[in-house]
Design an enzyme around this catalytic site. Structure first.
Site, PDB file in Angstrom:
ATOM      1  CG  ASP A 131      -1.532  -1.284   1.535  1.00 37.74           C
ATOM      2  OD1 ASP A 131      -1.618  -2.201   0.899  1.00 37.74           O
ATOM      3  OD2 ASP A 131      -2.127  -1.374   2.744  1.00 37.74           O
TER       4      ASP A 131
ATOM      5  CD  GLU B  82      -6.760  -5.417   4.281  1.00 31.99           C
ATOM      6  OE1 GLU B  82      -6.089  -6.277   4.845  1.00 31.99           O
ATOM      7  OE2 GLU B  82      -6.459  -5.431   2.990  1.00 31.99           O
TER       8      GLU B  82
HETATM    9  C1  FRU Z   1      -3.835  -3.934   2.884  1.00 33.46           C
HETATM   10  C2  FRU Z   1      -2.814  -4.315   4.204  1.00 33.46           C
HETATM   11  C3  FRU Z   1      -3.331  -3.124   5.459  1.00 33.46           C
HETATM   12  C4  FRU Z   1      -2.235  -3.417   6.362  1.00 33.46           C
HETATM   13  C5  FRU Z   1      -1.170  -3.691   5.284  1.00 33.46           C
HETATM   14  C6  FRU Z   1       0.005  -4.337   5.905  1.00 33.46           C
HETATM   15  O1  FRU Z   1      -3.031  -4.389   1.768  1.00 33.46           O
HETATM   16  O2  FRU Z   1      -3.567  -5.580   4.650  1.00 33.46           O
HETATM   17  O3  FRU Z   1      -4.656  -3.574   5.825  1.00 33.46           O
HETATM   18  O4  FRU Z   1      -1.842  -2.249   7.165  1.00 33.46           O
HETATM   19  O5  FRU Z   1      -1.668  -4.095   4.284  1.00 33.46           O
HETATM   20  O6  FRU Z   1       1.159  -4.443   5.011  1.00 33.46           O
END
Ligand code: FRU
Length: 513
Positions: free
Chosen positions: A45, A225
């Site tokens: 992300d 998320e």
């Molecule tokens: C989304 C996620 C988030 C988390 C991050 C961990 O892609 O699962 O929810 O904070 O990636 O790398």
């Protein structure tokens, strides 16, 4: 890109020198040329997108030690135009067994946090701290803050962390902004398994109290998320805006695996009210590869809001055939809302400044398909797989029209087309090149597209990605592809009838490295 390299030479002892990353660091097969990717290792992300002091900051989920997920930290890159990025040292490293998960940054203009020095605004990051399960104890996710008084170059984790701890295994991805209505900071943060976004308020970014909750609503097939809440102007309606609540969903996305939905409504400083029925699902992107997209904080008021997503999918992100890096971001996309016959919809367009990378044009107007394809057969603008194709098609009596891109010998190609009989845009990467690394990769995807008039498509290709903005930005599809090096072909096709006049504007784009 500059970074410090230390080396221990056998004969020369210890040496320390500044190294400027060269273009060859970014020239492996499939390496994007104007999308951000880290020089080496894994990213997922985008985090903490912010504009501050003339610089755009892109933080990102980063594993400093390898090309699969792990040791999550915030990588950091800066840019003056969102196209040329300079990678900086890791901003927030994993520490004391706590990984740094997704979050956001804000510019604290008035030192509400008391973190800022010398009467100057400072940057404050709000992120999820993740502690893995140990023995009998479950894993834990809490919200934390860190601050920087040197334009994001160095960060101090707040001594009073965590600022929010519900003793939960899943509680993550805080997006913070200043609310003028509420006259406080607002945090949207996910309760993933409950399919809820919890909204908190704070005067100082350190003490938070619950204001409201949103959800469940729309699609709930997987964990929620990366929630985000932001206002956007309504096109053609001076002074009018609506609030967008955008939520990542994994799995359960429209195209399989990770996907993103959005809700449109209003926010009064405390609670978000969905303007559509709770059961309605609107998708941000109909491709497989746009996840946990984030908008910028701190943009000047008159600047169009910009969003960047992670261009991958948890179904196969760790299997992508790239090295020595894995993971890249989408194009920066300009956002607005438009009133359409179906209701208010999110409109996306590639960052306007992409055209500053133009290195060659072919513009063809008002032609039939034969003359169009004859002109395309002669061009080498698609060589190198970095181009933008803007097209307008009068579909006429044809039942199926589209573009065969990145094609070679008729056997390897990607299709982007419109099936008039079912009213759908489609993207077919079943024959796009290397599709062997995951059973979830070779797919044909579609998206409802309600055509009123001519079909427009803006297709941006950057070696291993295709981003399609169709029907004047109402439908977006983002998909990775791994074509053969010589798959340079570009043709228009139509079936089941005759198309009217066609127009194509093809621009070859230079590398930003
Ligand atoms: C989304 C996620 C988030 C988390 C991050 C961990 O892609 O699962 O929810 O904070 O990636 O790398």
């Amino acid at each position: 890109m500059k970074r410090l390299s230390f080396c221990l030479g056998l004969f020369i002892g210890i040496c320390l020198f500044a190294r400027t990353a060269s273009q060859s660091d970014y020239d492996q097969p499939f390496r994007p040329q104007f999308h951000f990717s880290p020089r080496v290792h894994w990213t997922n992300d985008p985090n903490g997108l912010a504009f501050f002091d003339g610089e755009y900051h892109l933080f990102y989920q980063y594993n400093p030690f390898g090309d699969v997920w792990g040791h999550m930290s915030w990588g950091h890159a800066v840019s003056r135009d969102m196209l040329h990025w300079s990678e900086l040292p890791v901003a927030l490293p994993e520490q004391d067994g706590i990984m740094i998960f997704t979050g956001s940054t804000v510019v604290d203009e008035h030192n509400t946090s008391k973190f800022c020095k010398d009467n100057k605004p400072c940057m404050v990051a709000v992120y999820t701290g993740y502690t893995a399960a140990k023995g009998a104890s479950k894993s834990l996710q809490t919200q934390n803050v860190a601050y920087s008084n040197d334009n994001g170059r160095t960060w101090t984790k707040y001594a009073g962390n965590p600022v929010l701890d519900l003793h939960m295994t899943d509680f993550r991805d805080p997006k913070v902004f200043w609310s003028e209505q509420g006259k406080h900071w607002v945090m949207a943060v996910s309760l993933p398994d409950d399919h809820k976004v919890r909204i908190y308020g704070s005067p100082d970014l350190k003490t938070w109290k619950t204001l409201s909750e949103f959800g469940p609503a729309g699609a709930t097939g997987g964990q929620w998320e990366c929630p985000e809440l932001f206002p956007l102007p309504l096109e053609g309606k001076a002074g009018q805006q609506r609030w967008v609540m955008k939520v990542g969903l994994n799995p359960g996305g429209r195209a399989g695996g990770s996907g993103e939905q959005y809700f449109i409504g209003n926010f009064d400083g405390n609670a978000f009210k969905n303007g559509n029925p709770a059961a309605q699902t609107l998708w941000t992107d109909y491709g497989k590869d746009c996840y946990c997209a984030l908008t910028f904080s701190g943009l000047p008021k008159n600047q169009t809001q910009v969003m960047i997503g992670w261009m991958s999918n948890w179904q196969y992100a760790d299997k992508l055939p790239t090295s020595p890096w894995r993971g890249q971001m989408t194009l920066p996309r300009q956002l607005k809302l438009r009133e359409t016959a179906e209701g208010i919809r999110l409109i996306q367009a590639p960052l306007k400044e992409l055209q500053t990378l133009a290195k060659g044009h072919l513009k063809i107007d008002d032609v039939d398909d034969q003359s169009l394809n004859a002109a395309l057969a002669k061009t080498d603008l698609t060589k190198g797989h970095t181009f933008e194709l803007k097209t307008t098609v009068d579909v006429g009596s044809a039942s199926d029209v589209g573009w065969k891109i990145l094609s070679e010998d008729g056997t390897s190609y990607t299709l982007v087309g419109y099936d008039k009989q079912v009213g759908k845009l489609y993207f077919d990467r079943t024959h796009s090149g290397d599709v062997s690394f995951s059973k979830d990769f070779p797919v044909r995807l579609d998206a409802p597209l309600h055509l009123a008039g001519k079909l427009t498509m803006d297709i941006v290709v950057d070696r291993s990605s295709v981003e399609v903005f169709a029907n004047n930005g109402t439908v977006t599809m983002t998909d990775l592809v791994f074509p053969a090096a010589n798959a340079n072909g570009l043709q228009f096709y139509s079936k089941g009838g005759k198309t009217g006049k066609l127009a194509a504007d093809l621009t070859a784009l230079k590398s930003a490295h």
